[in-house]
Design a protein around this motif. Sequence first.
Motif, short mmCIF file in Angstrom:
data_model
loop_
_atom_site.label_atom_id
_atom_site.label_comp_id
_atom_site.label_asym_id
_atom_site.label_seq_id
_atom_site.Cartn_x
_atom_site.Cartn_y
_atom_site.Cartn_z
N VAL A 18 0.86 -1.20 0.00
CA VAL A 18 0.00 0.00 0.00
C VAL A 18 0.89 1.24 0.00
CG1 VAL A 18 -1.77 1.30 1.27
CG2 VAL A 18 -1.84 -1.22 1.25
N ILE A 19 0.61 2.15 -0.94
CA ILE A 19 1.34 3.42 -0.96
C ILE A 19 0.33 4.55 -0.71
CG2 ILE A 19 2.73 5.02 -2.33
CD1 ILE A 19 3.85 2.71 -3.86
N ASN A 20 0.63 5.35 0.30
CA ASN A 20 -0.22 6.48 0.64
C ASN A 20 0.05 7.63 -0.33
OD1 ASN A 20 -1.61 8.55 1.79
ND2 ASN A 20 -0.57 8.46 3.79
N ALA A 21 -0.96 7.98 -1.13
CA ALA A 21 -0.80 9.09 -2.07
C ALA A 21 -1.51 10.34 -1.54
CB ALA A 21 -1.35 8.70 -3.44
N GLY A 22 -1.65 10.42 -0.23
CA GLY A 22 -2.30 11.56 0.41
C GLY A 22 -3.56 11.12 1.14
N ASP A 23 -3.54 11.18 2.48
CA ASP A 23 -4.75 10.82 3.25
C ASP A 23 -5.19 12.02 4.08
OD1 ASP A 23 -2.43 10.38 4.91
OD2 ASP A 23 -3.61 9.12 6.26
N GLY A 24 -6.33 12.57 3.70
CA GLY A 24 -6.91 13.70 4.44
C GLY A 24 -5.89 14.80 4.67
N THR A 25 -5.78 15.23 5.92
CA THR A 25 -4.79 16.27 6.25
C THR A 25 -3.58 15.63 6.93
OG1 THR A 25 -5.85 16.64 8.37
CG2 THR A 25 -6.56 18.04 6.56
N HIS A 26 -3.41 14.33 6.74
CA HIS A 26 -2.42 13.59 7.53
C HIS A 26 -1.03 13.52 6.91
CE1 HIS A 26 -1.16 9.47 9.29
NE2 HIS A 26 -0.74 10.43 10.07
N GLU A 27 -0.86 12.68 5.85
CA GLU A 27 0.48 12.52 5.27
C GLU A 27 0.44 12.37 3.75
OE1 GLU A 27 3.98 11.31 6.41
OE2 GLU A 27 3.61 10.73 8.48
N HIS A 28 1.55 12.63 3.13
CA HIS A 28 1.70 12.50 1.67
C HIS A 28 3.18 12.17 1.42
CE1 HIS A 28 1.12 12.95 -2.51
NE2 HIS A 28 0.66 14.18 -2.58
N PRO A 29 3.57 10.93 1.80
CA PRO A 29 5.00 10.62 1.83
C PRO A 29 5.74 10.75 0.50
CG PRO A 29 3.66 8.65 2.23
CD PRO A 29 2.73 9.81 2.31
N THR A 30 5.11 10.38 -0.62
CA THR A 30 5.87 10.47 -1.88
C THR A 30 6.09 11.93 -2.29
OG1 THR A 30 3.89 10.15 -3.28
CG2 THR A 30 5.21 8.18 -2.75
N GLN A 31 5.17 12.82 -1.87
CA GLN A 31 5.39 14.24 -2.15
C GLN A 31 6.61 14.73 -1.36
OE1 GLN A 31 3.63 16.46 -4.28
NE2 GLN A 31 5.28 17.89 -3.80
N ALA A 32 6.68 14.34 -0.08
CA ALA A 32 7.82 14.75 0.73
C ALA A 32 9.12 14.18 0.16
CB ALA A 32 7.64 14.30 2.17
N LEU A 33 9.07 12.95 -0.33
CA LEU A 33 10.28 12.33 -0.89
C LEU A 33 10.71 13.04 -2.18
CD1 LEU A 33 9.40 8.64 -0.07
CD2 LEU A 33 11.56 9.75 0.60
N LEU A 34 9.74 13.45 -3.00
CA LEU A 34 10.13 14.15 -4.23
C LEU A 34 10.62 15.56 -3.91
CD1 LEU A 34 8.03 16.42 -5.74
CD2 LEU A 34 6.58 14.43 -5.76
N ASP A 35 10.06 16.16 -2.86
CA ASP A 35 10.56 17.46 -2.43
C ASP A 35 12.00 17.32 -1.92
OD1 ASP A 35 8.15 18.71 -3.05
OD2 ASP A 35 7.33 18.47 -1.05
N ALA A 36 12.22 16.29 -1.12
CA ALA A 36 13.57 16.06 -0.57
C ALA A 36 14.56 15.76 -1.69
CB ALA A 36 13.55 14.91 0.43
N PHE A 37 14.11 15.01 -2.69
CA PHE A 37 14.97 14.68 -3.83
C PHE A 37 15.38 15.98 -4.55
CE2 PHE A 37 15.57 13.66 -8.33
CZ PHE A 37 16.31 12.49 -8.29
N THR A 38 14.40 16.86 -4.75
CA THR A 38 14.65 18.14 -5.43
C THR A 38 15.61 18.99 -4.60
OG1 THR A 38 12.39 18.00 -6.29
CG2 THR A 38 13.50 20.15 -6.46
#
Length: 335
Positions: free
Chosen positions: A124-144
């Motif tokens: 399971v990959i979380n692509a954004g749950d409510g106002t909670h988390e969006h891990p792949t967005q944070a990872l792509l931000d960190a990558f950038t």
Amino acid sequence: MKHLLSTENLSLFDAVRVLDTAEEMSAVGEREVKKLPALRGRTVVNLFFEDSTRTRISFEAAAKRLSADVINFAAKGSSVSKGESLKDTAQTLAAMGADAVVIRHWASGAPHRLAATDWIDAAVINAGDGTHEHPTQALLDAFTMRRHWSQVNGIESTGADLKGMRVAIAGDVLHSRVARSNVWLLKTLGAEVTLVAPPTLLPIGVEHWPCKVSYNLDETLEAGIDAMMMLRVQGERMNASFFPSTREYSRRWGFDDARLRMLDDLGMKDTIIMHPGPMNRGLEISSAAADSPRSTVLAQVRNGVSVRMAALYLLLSGDSREAAPNVSQSSKETN
Ligand code: NCD
């Protein structure tokens, strides 16, 4: 790593491994044939209960570049709108042989629920749950950020962390899963984070988060920053008035033309401006800032595909302790 649900529990080792694998994947994206056979025969389901443009397309592109079969399942127009439960949907996907479920849901915790049950045995990959988390967005931000920070410091980005990088995240923190996931991940990677927002747009308990908090954007800029991340004002999640007017908001909290000039005046020539999209131009960010050479908005979108390829690859390709794929070798197979 069986699932990717949050960045709060992601170790430094795993975070760096995802970012390093994404570097390998990005090399594939530069080739004429942008495809690897790594996930041939595997099925990835994009299960979206909330609207999304870039995240859904990005996951679809990522899965296809790894040769997986992709099923897009939007809750609108499906049986979910007729009241089918998450459990029934999950069991249907299991019966179809889904190996990974990329889920976006308006309810915080929905991906964790899916991962914790025996309804389905997929990653399971979380692509954004409510106002909670969006891990792949944070990872792509960190990558950038890591690419930029390594370049500024004249070091190789692979293997590097973000030690010493000063990151400000400004705007609607209250409703932002992007802010939450970024705070945890950036802390793990060694960056110094300051959240900047009006008191009404900060969550209760923010003083316990591993970051500084400020109510004054100009003061934060004057103190010196290496990355400025603007957050979208999430009107659709607001059931009350959180600031006096949009004019007042952009004057105090927006990254406007004056603040863009301020970076030059303060001699911060290497500071980048980030935004996860979609942008409210003229509200939290001016067009001049969004389109300036400092802006990484489009690089973030591009990097999103590489990071999601890395996440899918690491979760689905057997032993997740394996090293990153030998890209040049596997791409030869595709040709
Ligand atoms: C973010 C989201 O959906 O949380 N967008 C995205 O994934 N690109 C941020 C937002 O909607 O403001």
